[in-house]
Scaffold this motif. Structure first.
Motif, mmCIF file in Angstrom:
data_model
loop_
_atom_site.group_PDB
_atom_site.id
_atom_site.type_symbol
_atom_site.label_atom_id
_atom_site.label_comp_id
_atom_site.label_asym_id
_atom_site.label_seq_id
_atom_site.Cartn_x
_atom_site.Cartn_y
_atom_site.Cartn_z
ATOM 1 N N LEU A 416 -11.607 -8.233 -69.043
ATOM 2 C CA LEU A 416 -11.337 -9.192 -67.979
ATOM 3 C C LEU A 416 -10.824 -8.528 -66.706
ATOM 4 O O LEU A 416 -10.985 -9.073 -65.607
ATOM 5 C CB LEU A 416 -10.274 -10.206 -68.433
ATOM 6 N N TRP A 417 -10.205 -7.380 -66.860
ATOM 7 C CA TRP A 417 -9.362 -6.880 -65.778
ATOM 8 C C TRP A 417 -9.860 -5.616 -65.070
ATOM 9 O O TRP A 417 -9.303 -5.241 -64.042
ATOM 10 C CB TRP A 417 -7.953 -6.608 -66.319
ATOM 11 N N THR A 418 -10.887 -4.944 -65.565
ATOM 12 C CA THR A 418 -11.294 -3.681 -64.939
ATOM 13 C C THR A 418 -11.765 -3.898 -63.506
ATOM 14 O O THR A 418 -11.360 -3.176 -62.573
ATOM 15 C CB THR A 418 -12.400 -3.009 -65.769
ATOM 16 N N ARG A 419 -12.615 -4.916 -63.286
ATOM 17 C CA ARG A 419 -13.115 -5.175 -61.927
ATOM 18 C C ARG A 419 -11.967 -5.542 -60.989
ATOM 19 O O ARG A 419 -11.922 -5.097 -59.832
ATOM 20 C CB ARG A 419 -14.158 -6.290 -61.954
ATOM 21 N N ALA A 420 -11.049 -6.375 -61.478
ATOM 22 C CA ALA A 420 -9.919 -6.771 -60.642
ATOM 23 C C ALA A 420 -9.105 -5.545 -60.223
ATOM 24 O O ALA A 420 -8.642 -5.455 -59.068
ATOM 25 C CB ALA A 420 -9.032 -7.766 -61.394
ATOM 26 N N HIS A 421 -8.920 -4.596 -61.130
ATOM 27 C CA HIS A 421 -8.173 -3.381 -60.788
ATOM 28 C C HIS A 421 -8.892 -2.556 -59.712
ATOM 29 O O HIS A 421 -8.248 -2.006 -58.807
ATOM 30 C CB HIS A 421 -7.949 -2.534 -62.047
ATOM 31 N N MET A 422 -10.203 -2.472 -59.823
ATOM 32 C CA MET A 422 -10.931 -1.677 -58.828
ATOM 33 C C MET A 422 -10.846 -2.317 -57.449
ATOM 34 O O MET A 422 -10.685 -1.618 -56.434
ATOM 35 C CB MET A 422 -12.395 -1.522 -59.258
ATOM 36 N N LEU A 423 -10.921 -3.641 -57.382
ATOM 37 C CA LEU A 423 -10.762 -4.329 -56.099
ATOM 38 C C LEU A 423 -9.350 -4.122 -55.545
ATOM 39 O O LEU A 423 -9.166 -3.890 -54.342
ATOM 40 C CB LEU A 423 -11.047 -5.821 -56.273
ATOM 41 N N SER A 424 -8.350 -4.200 -56.444
ATOM 42 C CA SER A 424 -6.964 -3.994 -56.017
ATOM 43 C C SER A 424 -6.753 -2.574 -55.511
ATOM 44 O O SER A 424 -6.040 -2.350 -54.522
ATOM 45 C CB SER A 424 -6.015 -4.282 -57.181
ATOM 46 N N LEU A 425 -7.363 -1.622 -56.194
ATOM 47 C CA LEU A 425 -7.226 -0.224 -55.783
ATOM 48 C C LEU A 425 -7.801 -0.017 -54.391
ATOM 49 O O LEU A 425 -7.204 0.680 -53.550
ATOM 50 C CB LEU A 425 -7.933 0.677 -56.791
ATOM 51 N N ASP A 426 -8.936 -0.645 -54.121
ATOM 52 C CA ASP A 426 -9.548 -0.517 -52.792
ATOM 53 C C ASP A 426 -8.610 -1.071 -51.713
ATOM 54 O O ASP A 426 -8.437 -0.454 -50.651
ATOM 55 C CB ASP A 426 -10.888 -1.264 -52.777
ATOM 56 N N VAL A 427 -7.992 -2.222 -51.982
ATOM 57 C CA VAL A 427 -7.063 -2.804 -51.012
ATOM 58 C C VAL A 427 -5.855 -1.890 -50.809
ATOM 59 O O VAL A 427 -5.425 -1.640 -49.668
ATOM 60 C CB VAL A 427 -6.600 -4.205 -51.474
ATOM 61 N N ALA A 428 -5.294 -1.383 -51.914
ATOM 62 C CA ALA A 428 -4.113 -0.514 -51.814
ATOM 63 C C ALA A 428 -4.428 0.752 -51.028
ATOM 64 O O ALA A 428 -3.598 1.229 -50.231
ATOM 65 C CB ALA A 428 -3.607 -0.170 -53.215
ATOM 66 N N ARG A 429 -5.630 1.316 -51.223
ATOM 67 C CA ARG A 429 -6.010 2.517 -50.471
ATOM 68 C C ARG A 429 -6.151 2.207 -48.990
ATOM 69 O O ARG A 429 -5.684 2.965 -48.130
ATOM 70 C CB ARG A 429 -7.329 3.069 -51.029
ATOM 71 N N ARG A 430 -6.813 1.087 -48.664
ATOM 72 C CA ARG A 430 -7.010 0.731 -47.256
ATOM 73 C C ARG A 430 -5.685 0.432 -46.566
ATOM 74 O O ARG A 430 -5.523 0.699 -45.370
ATOM 75 C CB ARG A 430 -7.956 -0.465 -47.153
ATOM 76 N N GLN A 431 -4.727 -0.114 -47.323
ATOM 77 C CA GLN A 431 -3.422 -0.441 -46.756
ATOM 78 C C GLN A 431 -2.468 0.759 -46.775
ATOM 79 O O GLN A 431 -1.359 0.668 -46.247
ATOM 80 C CB GLN A 431 -2.791 -1.594 -47.536
ATOM 81 N N GLY A 432 -2.890 1.844 -47.416
ATOM 82 C CA GLY A 432 -2.026 3.020 -47.512
ATOM 83 C C GLY A 432 -0.798 2.800 -48.371
ATOM 84 O O GLY A 432 0.250 3.420 -48.142
ATOM 85 N N HIS A 433 -0.910 1.914 -49.370
ATOM 86 C CA HIS A 433 0.232 1.582 -50.227
ATOM 87 C C HIS A 433 0.211 2.505 -51.452
ATOM 88 O O HIS A 433 -0.324 2.178 -52.510
ATOM 89 C CB HIS A 433 0.169 0.117 -50.654
ATOM 90 N N ALA A 434 0.823 3.684 -51.300
ATOM 91 C CA ALA A 434 0.729 4.722 -52.323
ATOM 92 C C ALA A 434 1.385 4.307 -53.634
ATOM 93 O O ALA A 434 0.856 4.595 -54.715
ATOM 94 C CB ALA A 434 1.350 6.018 -51.806
ATOM 95 N N ALA A 435 2.543 3.659 -53.569
ATOM 96 C CA ALA A 435 3.248 3.307 -54.802
ATOM 97 C C ALA A 435 2.388 2.399 -55.672
ATOM 98 O O ALA A 435 2.287 2.588 -56.893
ATOM 99 C CB ALA A 435 4.581 2.634 -54.473
ATOM 100 N N ARG A 436 1.748 1.413 -55.039
ATOM 101 C CA ARG A 436 0.922 0.499 -55.834
ATOM 102 C C ARG A 436 -0.385 1.153 -56.253
ATOM 103 O O ARG A 436 -0.934 0.833 -57.319
ATOM 104 C CB ARG A 436 0.702 -0.797 -55.055
ATOM 105 N N GLN A 437 -0.888 2.084 -55.454
ATOM 106 C CA GLN A 437 -2.036 2.873 -55.909
ATOM 107 C C GLN A 437 -1.706 3.567 -57.228
ATOM 108 O O GLN A 437 -2.525 3.605 -58.145
ATOM 109 C CB GLN A 437 -2.407 3.932 -54.868
ATOM 110 N N GLY A 438 -0.506 4.128 -57.287
ATOM 111 C CA GLY A 438 -0.105 4.835 -58.507
ATOM 112 C C GLY A 438 -0.132 3.921 -59.723
ATOM 113 O O GLY A 438 -0.628 4.294 -60.791
ATOM 114 N N TRP A 439 0.402 2.706 -59.567
ATOM 115 C CA TRP A 439 0.404 1.761 -60.691
ATOM 116 C C TRP A 439 -1.015 1.388 -61.100
ATOM 117 O O TRP A 439 -1.349 1.334 -62.293
ATOM 118 C CB TRP A 439 1.162 0.492 -60.298
ATOM 119 N N ILE A 440 -1.847 1.076 -60.119
ATOM 120 C CA ILE A 440 -3.204 0.635 -60.421
ATOM 121 C C ILE A 440 -3.984 1.755 -61.099
ATOM 122 O O ILE A 440 -4.700 1.533 -62.096
ATOM 123 C CB ILE A 440 -3.914 0.164 -59.134
#
Length: 657
Positions: A416-440
Motif C-alpha cells: 500500500l505504501w511504496t508509491r506514497a513513500h516515493m511521492l513523499s521523497l520527491d516532495v522532501a527533496r524539492r523542499q530541501g527537507h533533509a531530516a524527513r528525507q532521512g526518515w523516508i
C-alpha cells in the motif's frame, strides 16, 4: 419478499413493510412487480399512491389529499368525504375493516406522511417505499424493513443482457466493467443499456471508455430529455431535500481522499464539532446519500460520490474546497502522531506545526485503541499521503512517513505504501527537507528488506546515512546502521552486519538512548547466532529483553524473545526455545503485531518439525501462513510450501495420513 411478508404478518394487527434504499435502486419497480404477483391474495383491491417524497417539484403529497383519493376509489361519494385529515383517516379504517386490500405507498418522505394512511385491518397489507429509512414506522408501527442493496456485477450483467441481448453476451469483459461503473444501480444499468440499444454504433467498450472518465460518467447516464431517467436529476431530488448544513457536509465529504471515513474525519472536513457532524451524517445516511458499511464508518456509493463532487465544484469556492481538504489531511497527520506516541512512547516525536483551525485530533488512552485506529485507517493514510504530495500539502506529505515509521516496521504494509513513500521523497527533496528525507529513505530501506530485496534496501539505507550525516542527525545515523546490519545479515554476511550493529549500539549509547541500544543489541545477538557464538547471543538477547521490558516496549521485547527462541532451537534446548517462542507469540498477538506473530509462529513450526512433532509444526505454520496472507506478505507462500512438504512426508510414511 415472501420472507418479509411472513415476518410482517406474524402477530401483527396490520402487516406493514417498508422498502428503502438510494435513488435508482429499484424500490418502486420491486414494489409494483411484487404487488402484481400477490394481487390475487387481496381480492378487495389494490390502492396505489405516489407520495412524491422526492420529486422534481419538491412538494410531497398531502396525506389528506391521498386519503380523499382512496375514499373515492373505495366508493365513497364526494359529498360524504370528511373535511379534516383525522376524520378521513378514520373513514379509511372503517371502510377497510374486514377487507383484504393491498396498499402501495410509493416514494414516502417520512413516517408522519405515511401514518394517517394506514388501515387497521389485519387482512390488509401496506407496502411503503422511500429513500429514507422510515425508522419511526419500524419503532412505533412495527414495520418490517427491507433495505435494497446495489446489484452484484453478475446481476448487473444479467440485467444488461436482458435489455441489450447478444452484444452483452459477445463482450463479457466490457459488460462486467459497465456493471461496475454503474455501481449496481438498476436505473443506471437500464440507462446504459438503453444507450447501447438505441445506438447500434455504440459498442460496449466505447461506452465503458466514456464512463471511465469520472467527469463524464454522470453525463453518460442520461436518457434523452426525461428528467426521471437522468441519474444526476434523480440524485438531486434527494440532495435538495436536505437542510443546508447536511447538504454542505455532503459536498465536503466528496473531498475525503479514502474510500471510508469516520465521524472525526468528517468533522474535520466540515470544520464543525463532532456533535453537529453526527446529526448531519445521520440525516445523510437516513436519506441513503451515504452508506454505513460498519459501525462508525461511512462511505459513498461511487455514483453518488461523483454527484457530491460535482455539487462541491459548483457550490463551493476553490479556496473553501482546499481549506476543507487541508483540514482533513492535517487531522490525519496529527491523529497518526498521537497514535504513534501511544504505540512507541520511546520514540522522539516528530516536530509538527500546530493543528490548523477547525481540527481536533483524536487522542488515545491505550495501545489497543491506537493500534485499532491505525488498522482502520491504514488505506486512508496511504491515500492521504499521496494526495498531500500531489496537492502541495508539504507537511503532511513529508511528515506522515516519519510519524508512522514504527507502525510500518511492525505492520509492514508495503504493497500500500511504496508509491506514497516515493511521492513523499520527491516532495522532501524539492523542499530541501533533509531530516524527513532521512526518515523516508530509511522506511524505503525497511520496505525492501521486508520484501526480500536486501541489495536494493542497502542503497536506500546508504543514502539515508549520507543525508543524516549532512545534518548531524546522530540518532538517525544509528537507525540507518541498524537497517544496514539487517541487510547484511539477510545476505549472510554476518561480520558486515555485526559491524553496523555495533556502530549503532555505540551511537545510541553516546546519546543515552537505552531503547535504541537494546534493539541494536538484540540484532547483534542474532548476528552472533549466525556466527556460531550461541552463548554470547543468549547473553545479548537476555540483556535486550530486560531493558525493553523495563522500558515497556512489548513489541521489541517480543521480537527479542523470538530471536532468543531461535538460538535455543539451534542448541536443541527445546524447553527453553518453546518457552521463549510461546512468550513472544503471546506478546505479539496481544499487541496486534501480525507480522511479528507470523514470524514467531514460523520459527516455532521449524522447531517443532526438528524435534519430531509434525502436528505441532503444522499448527504453528498454519497460524503463520494465515497471518502472512492477511498482510499480503510473500512469505505466506514459503510457509505454505513447508506445510505442503510436511503433508507429503506424512502421506509417504506407511500408515501415515
Amino acid at each position: 419478499m415472501t420472507d418479509e411478508v411472513g415476518r410482517a404478518t406474524v402477530g401483527k394487527w396490520m402487516p406493514l413493510i417498508g422498502i428503502d434504499g438510494p435513488a435508482g435502486i429499484g424500490k418502486t419497480a420491486l414494489a409494483v412487480a411484487w404487488a402484481h404477483d400477490i394481487a390475487d391474495r387481496y381480492p378487495d383491491g389494490t390502492l396505489f399512491a405516489n407520495l412524491r417524497g422526492h420529486d422534481p417539484s419538491n412538494k410531497p403529497a398531502d396525506p389528506a389529499d391521498v386519503l380523499q383519493d382512496f375514499l373515492f376509489a373505495l366508493g365513497m361519494p364526494p359529498e360524504a368525504v370528511p373535511g379534516h385529515l383525522e376524520a378521513r383517516a378514520a373513514s379509511l379504517r372503517t371502510m377497510l375493516r374486514n377487507q383484504r386490500v393491498l396498499l402501495v405507498l410509493d416514494n414516502a418522505v417520512d413516517s408522519d406522511q405515511v401514518r394517517p394512511l394506514l388501515p387497521s385491518s389485519s387482512g390488509c397489507l401496506v407496502v411503503v417505499t422511500s429513500r429514507t429509512r422510515l425508522g419511526g414506522l419500524c419503532a412505533r408501527d412495527g414495520a418490517v424493513r427491507l433495505t435494497l442493496a446495489p446489484l452484484s456485477d453478475a446481476e448487473g450483467v444479467a440485467l444488461l443482457t436482458l435489455v441489450v441481448g447478444r452484444r452483452v453476451t459477445d463482450d463479457q469483459e466490457a459488460a462486467h466493467e459497465l456493471a461496475r461503473q454503474c455501481g449496481g444501480l438498476p436505473l443506471a444499468l437500464r440507462i446504459a443499456a438503453e444507450r447501447v440499444t438505441n445506438h447500434e454504433h455504440l459498442a460496449l467498450p466505447r461506452l465503458t471508455g466514456i464512463m471511465s472518465s469520472r467527469s463524464r460518467r454522470l453525463d453518460a447516464l442520461s436518457a434523452g430529455g426525461d428528467e426521471s431517467t437522468t441519474i444526476r436529476a434523480v440524485f438531486s431530488w434527494s440532495y435538495v431535500a436536505q437542510p443546508a448544513e447536511a447538504a454542505c457536509l455532503f459536498r465536503m465529504l466528496s473531498l475525503h481522499p479514502g474510500p471510508t471515513f469516520g465521524l472525526d474525519a468528517a468533522a474535520a472536513l466540515a470544520g464543525a464539532t463532532t456533535q453537529q457532524t453526527q446529526r448531519w451524517l445521520d440525516r445523510l445516511v437516513d436519506a441513503h446519500l451515504l452508506e454505513q458499511p460498519d459501525l462508525g464508518r461511512y462511505s459513498f456509493h461511487d455514483l453518488i460520490r461523483l454527484y457530491a463532487s460535482e455539487r462541491a465544484e459548483i457550490e463551493e469556492s476553490e479556496g473553501d474546497r482546499r481549506a476543507a481538504l487541508g483540514r482533513v489531511l492535517d487531522w490525519y497527520l496529527h491523529t497518526a502522531a498521537a497514535a504513534m506516541h501511544s504505540l512507541s512512547p520511546q520514540r522522539e516525536p516528530i516536530i509538527l506545526d500546530d493543528p490548523v483551525t477547525g481540527v481536533t485530533p483524536i487522542t488515545f488512552d491505550d495501545i489497543d485503541a491506537a493500534s485499532t485506529w491505525c488498522e482502520d485507517e491504514l488505506k486512508n493514510l496511504a491515500v492521504v499521503t499521496r494526495v498531500a504530495a500531489e496537492q502541495g500539502f508539504v507537511q503532511v506529505a513529508t511528515a506522515m512517513p516519519a510519524v508512522l515509521c514504527d507502525y510500518f516496521y511492525r505492520r509492514k504494509p508495503w504493497s500500500l505504501w511504496t508509491r506514497a513513500h516515493m511521492l513523499s521523497l520527491d516532495v522532501a527533496r524539492r523542499q530541501g527537507h533533509a531530516a524527513r528525507q532521512g526518515w523516508i529513505l530509511n522506511n524505503l530501506g525497511n520496505a525492501h528488506i521486508d520484501l526480500g530485496q536486501p541489495r536494493t534496501a542497502i542503497r536506500f539505507y546508504d543514502e539515508a546515512l549520507r543525508v543524516r550525516r549532512s545534518i548531524d542527525d546522530r540518532s538517525g545515523q544509528a537507525w540507518s546502521r541498524v537497517g544496514l546490519g539487517r541487510c547484511y545479515a539477510a545476505l549472510t554476511e554476518p561480520r558486515h552486519a555485526a559491524h553496523h550493529f555495533a556502530r549503532a549500539m555505540h551511537g545510541f549509547a553516546d546519546l543515552g538512548d537505552r531503547w535504541g541500544w537494546a534493539i541494536a543489541l538484540s540484532y547483534l545477538g542474532d548476528t552472533c547466532r549466525l556466527l556460531g557464538q550461541h552463548r554470547t547471543a543468549i547473553d545479548y538477547h537476555h540483556q535486550a529483553v530486560e531493558v525493553l521490558r523495563e522500558l515497556g516496549d512489548r513489541q521489541a521485547e517480543g521480537c527479542s524473545l523470538e530471536k532468543l527462541g531461535a538460538v535455543y532451537s539451534d542448541l536443541e534446548d527445546w524447553p527453553s526455545a518453546i518457552e521463549s517462542l510461546h512468550h513472544a507469540g503471546t506478546i505479539l498477538g496481544e499487541i496486534g503485531d501480525r507480522w511479528g506473530y507470523a514470524q514467531t509462529m514460523t520459527t516455532l513450526g521449524d522447531l517443532q518439525q526438528r524435534k519430531g512433532s509434525p502436528d505441532l509444526a503444522s499448527a504453528a505454520w498454519q497460524d503463520a501462513a494465515n497471518a502472512f496472507e492477511e498482510l499480503q506478505d510473500p512469505r505466506a507462500s514459503t510457509v505454505r510450501g513447508k506445510l505442503e512438504r510436511l503433508r507429503e512426508e506424512q502421506v509417504s510414511i506407511p500408515g501415515g495420513g
